[in-house]
Design an enzyme around this catalytic site. Structure first.
Site, PDB file in Angstrom:
ATOM      1  CG  ASP A 196      -1.825   1.281   1.435  1.00 13.18           C
ATOM      2  OD1 ASP A 196      -2.464   1.551   0.334  1.00 13.18           O
ATOM      3  OD2 ASP A 196      -1.788   1.608   2.577  1.00 13.18           O
ATOM      4  CG  ASP A 198      -2.217   7.326   0.459  1.00 13.15           C
ATOM      5  OD1 ASP A 198      -2.892   8.234   0.283  1.00 13.15           O
ATOM      6  OD2 ASP A 198      -1.341   7.008  -0.601  1.00 13.15           O
TER       7      ASP A 198
END
Length: 407
Positions: A196, A198
């Protein structure tokens, strides 16, 4: 009758001890059944399990070994081993094996005692303990240090879920990370790592940064937080946040990208993965503009994220194309693995939010990184105390194996 003897030699570490001892054993044509050596702060501990062959006699051999130990100023202990005891020990080698990894800024005796007590209470026997982290300077502050010890254990816990729950609670209580993995061929042959973006690769939520520029920061942050906890469906939360960004001038994207901080250890982790031949990917519910900049900076092989819909230099607030949600991330992980000819058991997925759980659940090693409690409880493993480079410990690498070398 066969005679089996365990020799335990200890003392100040110096070159030639192992050579001197095994040379004597060679003169008596002994078979080495097992051997192990460790050095802690210049103190050597060497164990040799020998089978005394029929043509040899143990008494002269023991005398010569004892004299040599005295000459080297080493302590030595002899322990006869019953044949039945040895056979029982050999049979135990076929038991399932697991790895317990303990990570923290600094490790205390209390940390070790807690982990080993939990392991023992679930019927796990420790075969080996190794320090994976480099030596810690007494002058370094806690925020600068990394400490990791790996326990190789034998046996299968009767209730793996209960064991994991105990480790999770202990990790929370002690502010450490504890990972429990099966020690199999896949653990030593990971080939693909997906991240991922963020709050995982970067210490920010890009959509929140965009919202601040649009003057709707608090509203969007509340929706983001709820989505990461799993309180709101990701697709719905994404559409609601995008609608609030309508009219934002795209001229702010560059300045936002420039100020996004990399997460601790991100650069070190990705550079080591690339050097070791891993394939890497960003699977983000954020935006391609920022993910592609990160790809260029760190050298990711694949990037999948959402397109920021823009018309006449302004964000439209509309969702363009398929949203990269949790299900899409899992689908992309499968697709990349298939394209690269990599089994899912050889993959690692890293994320912090509820929308990362689908990919964390199907990866061979799913890691919740500095995640919300729901995600930590649901993921196979979690890291909260160290940076992203702590992942190298979970796949068995020592500090001295990395590009930075030994410390």
């Amino acid at each position: 009758m066969k005679e089996i003897i365990l020799l335990t030699i200890s003392g100040e570490d110096k070159p030639g001890v192992t050579s001197a001892m095994t040379s004597i054993l060679a003169e008596y044509h002994l078979n080495i059944l097992d051997i192990g050596q460790a050095v802690i702060h210049n103190t050597l501990s060497l164990g040799i399990l020998v089978e005394v062959t029929r043509q040899a006699e143990s008494s002269p051999m023991l005398r010569d070994v004892l004299f040599k130990a005295h000459e080297l100023n080493m302590n030595i202990r002899f322990q006869p081993i019953e044949v039945d005891s040895y056979s029982h020990w050999v049979e135990g080698q076929g038991k399932s094996r697991h790895i317990i990894t303990l990570l923290s800024r600094k490790l205390s005796a209390h940390h070790i005692a807690t982990v080993t007590r939990i392991a023992a209470s679930h019927g796990l026997n420790i075969d080996n303990i190794s320090r994976l982290s480099g030596r810690i300077s007494l002058d370094e502050g806690p925020s600068q240090t990394k400490a990791c010890v790996e326990f190789s254990v034998r046996g299968a816990p009767k209730d793996t879920a209960a064991l994991r729950a105990e480790f999770l609670k202990a990790a929370s209580d002690l502010d450490v990370d504890i990972a429990f993995q099966e020690d199999n061929i896949y653990r030593r042959n990971r080939r693909l790592v997906v991240f991922d973006m963020d709050s995982t690769l970067i210490e920010a939520e890009v959509i929140d940064e965009l919202a601040k520029e649009a003057g709707v920061g608090e509203q969007v942050a509340e929706i983001t937080e709820a989505a990461m906890r799993g309180d709101i469906d990701f697709n719905e939360s994404f559409r609601r946040r995008m609608a609030l960004l309508k009219g934002l001038d795209v001229s702010v994207l560059e300045s936002i990208a420039e100020r996004l901080p990399l997460t601790e250890g991100a650069e070190e982790l990705v550079s080591n993965l690339k050097a070791l031949g891993f394939k890497t990917a960003i699977l983000s519910g954020g935006f391609t503009y920022f993910a592609e900049r990160l790809q260029k900076r760190l050298g990711f092989d694949y990037v999948y994220a959402n397109e920021l819909d823009v018309q006449d230099g302004k964000v439209t607030g509309e969702v363009k194309g398929n949203i990269v949600n949790g299900e899409r991330k899992a689908e992309l992980l499968r697709s990349i693995a298939e394209k690269e000819g990599i089994q899912l058991e050889q993959t690692i997925a890293v994320g912090d939010g509820a929308n990362d759980l689908p990919m964390l659940s199907i990866a061979g090693l799913g890691i919740a990184f500095r995640a919300k409690p729901l995600v930590r409880q649901s993921a196979k493993q979690s890291i909260s105390t160290l940076g992203l480079d702590g992942i190298l410990y979970l796949i068995g690498f020592r500090d001295r194996d990395t590009l930075d070398g030994d410390k």
